[in-house]
Design a protein around this motif. Sequence first.
Motif, mmCIF file in Angstrom:
data_model
loop_
_atom_site.group_PDB
_atom_site.id
_atom_site.type_symbol
_atom_site.label_atom_id
_atom_site.label_comp_id
_atom_site.label_asym_id
_atom_site.label_seq_id
_atom_site.Cartn_x
_atom_site.Cartn_y
_atom_site.Cartn_z
ATOM 1 N N ALA A 163 -11.707 -2.634 11.865
ATOM 2 C CA ALA A 163 -12.047 -3.741 10.992
ATOM 3 C C ALA A 163 -13.545 -4.043 11.090
ATOM 4 C CB ALA A 163 -11.249 -4.975 11.430
ATOM 5 N N CYS A 209 -5.257 -5.280 5.803
ATOM 6 C CA CYS A 209 -4.254 -5.373 6.861
ATOM 7 C C CYS A 209 -4.409 -6.655 7.655
ATOM 8 C CB CYS A 209 -4.350 -4.183 7.799
ATOM 9 S SG CYS A 209 -5.782 -4.227 8.864
ATOM 10 N N ASN A 210 -5.256 -7.595 7.220
ATOM 11 C CA ASN A 210 -5.504 -8.834 7.956
ATOM 12 C C ASN A 210 -6.617 -8.698 8.963
ATOM 13 O OD1 ASN A 210 -3.823 -10.660 6.964
ATOM 14 N ND2 ASN A 210 -2.221 -10.423 8.456
ATOM 15 N N GLY A 211 -6.920 -7.489 9.377
ATOM 16 C CA GLY A 211 -7.949 -7.293 10.380
ATOM 17 C C GLY A 211 -9.271 -7.877 9.914
ATOM 18 N N SER A 217 0.895 -8.846 5.021
ATOM 19 C CA SER A 217 0.561 -7.422 5.026
ATOM 20 C C SER A 217 1.566 -6.622 5.856
ATOM 21 C CB SER A 217 -0.861 -7.197 5.512
ATOM 22 O OG SER A 217 -0.955 -7.365 6.883
ATOM 23 N N ARG A 264 0.834 -1.202 0.000
ATOM 24 C CA ARG A 264 0.000 0.000 0.000
ATOM 25 C C ARG A 264 0.870 1.253 0.000
ATOM 26 N NH1 ARG A 264 -2.312 -2.595 5.196
ATOM 27 N NH2 ARG A 264 -0.360 -3.625 4.820
ATOM 28 N N VAL A 308 -9.957 -6.450 16.903
ATOM 29 C CA VAL A 308 -8.642 -6.705 16.320
ATOM 30 C C VAL A 308 -7.784 -5.447 16.229
ATOM 31 C CG1 VAL A 308 -9.193 -8.797 15.075
ATOM 32 C CG2 VAL A 308 -9.631 -6.609 14.007
ATOM 33 N N GLY A 367 -3.318 -6.475 11.024
ATOM 34 C CA GLY A 367 -4.442 -6.571 11.936
ATOM 35 C C GLY A 367 -4.262 -7.603 13.023
#
Lengths: 360, 145
Positions: free
Chosen positions: B116, B18-20, A356, A43, A147, A66
């Motif tokens: 998220a 971002c995986n969240g 990420s 990003r 999260v 996250g």
Amino acid sequence: MGERTIIPFGPQHPVLPEPLHLDLILEDEKVVGAVPSIGFVHRGLEKLVEKRDFHEMVYVIERVCGICSFIHGQGYCQTVEGLMGIEIPERAKYLRTIWAELSRVHSHILWLGLMADAYGFESLFMHCWRVREKVLDIFEETTGGRVIFSVCRVGGVWKDIDNDTLKRIVTVLKDVEKEIKELSDVFIKDYTVQKRTRGVGVLTYQEAIDLGAVGPTLRGSGVPMDMRKLGYAAYGELDFEPIVEKDGDCYARTLVRVREVFQSLDLIYQAVNKIPDGEIATKVRGNPPAGEFISRLEQPRGQVIYYAKGNGTKYLDRFRVRTPTFANIAPLLKMLPGSDLADVPILALTIDPCISCTER
Amino acid sequence: MSYLPKSPWLVHYDASSCNGCDIEVLACLTPLYDVERFGVLNIGNPKHADIFVVTGSVNEQNKSVIKNIYDQMADPKVVVAVGACATSGGVFRECYNVQGGVDKVIPVDVYVPGCAARPEAIIDGVVQALGVLEEKYKNMGKVAK
């Protein structure tokens, strides 16, 4: 000797929720080479330091990843505080430690679940994630987010956890500990699980050091290195030793993570007992001065390095993150050649990849 | 929606999230939320899927991957964009490598907000997607049984 075939692994692959792409070069069923390609999650968020001031940037940095979001926020704040010469209150240090260790618990349980999924043990995956929800409930209760918490700030933390809640958290975690103990027996003692992990993807002591592995991947090969031993936040006042396993295979790395869950729980108990009363944040005056600062932290996945360069304005000149997965890709490429195609998902998971983080 | 006419299967792709949101999508499948009891399955093969769940924003590299997965899915298909990044680019909107939401590449039917996105919101989004799916069945001249 068979003909060589190239099989693409990813970017969309059922075993990982993230886009990791590997071109696997095969001879029959044996992997002889692996070529990673990256950039699917890039990003360019480091560049945002030029558009967001150093207070707002915390929320961007938390979204590097996250799963380990809290430790990213903590690392950023620690670096900027170092640059500005701010000393944060003791209670804030302990609160950060508690949240960071909770993050490690949830990340490792998550990983154990994904690992179970990788060797097709669906019910174990479900059980791990069921237990993980209890940790997420604690996050939601104390920070408001499941999260991504946005609870760290330059100069301390935004929210306090009162002492009654802390005591209740400990009772919840005792339950979690009991359940993890039951589940971890499957990872450690089950015959079929051991068949998939023992002796697979061996990384020797020397290779781990030469290739610059970090975190559980490194400690699974017998190197006792843990950044928490540097004593940042409240770790200097807590009692623990890096967890080390000697074998360097997938089993050793699983064992390191299982034992680290218990270690983290123990660290939380210690921190709850020792946490002092007082302020949770100091007032931040002025802007980061011209200069540079580097700090190192231990994430669930390993050592992470933050670099910040200030210029006297409210915008930083440069901010850089070196994430653990980036360091662990070289060891992964060392483990892959010589393995069976069926073991590739397990090997890819065993470094606990966080794409990420790596690509930002 | 009083009943589910079919078991909707979904394929999930992490664009540049971002995986969240991704772990929240997975959390939907696991015991606390457990959408599998409704027959919702997360599968790896786009050809088997009815619903395409995308998290994260679009960049130069993953543009073609998203398009590729979408094209492989059989009609009728529904796209659910999960999270702030997938809807508009979110916090990364101004990054040099982010082009915006998923709707820059493929048509999106349902947008799920949140950063998220919470599992409850994701489940709600998937349920709304089922309504859209039924509509698309009808337009194709078929009726879901």
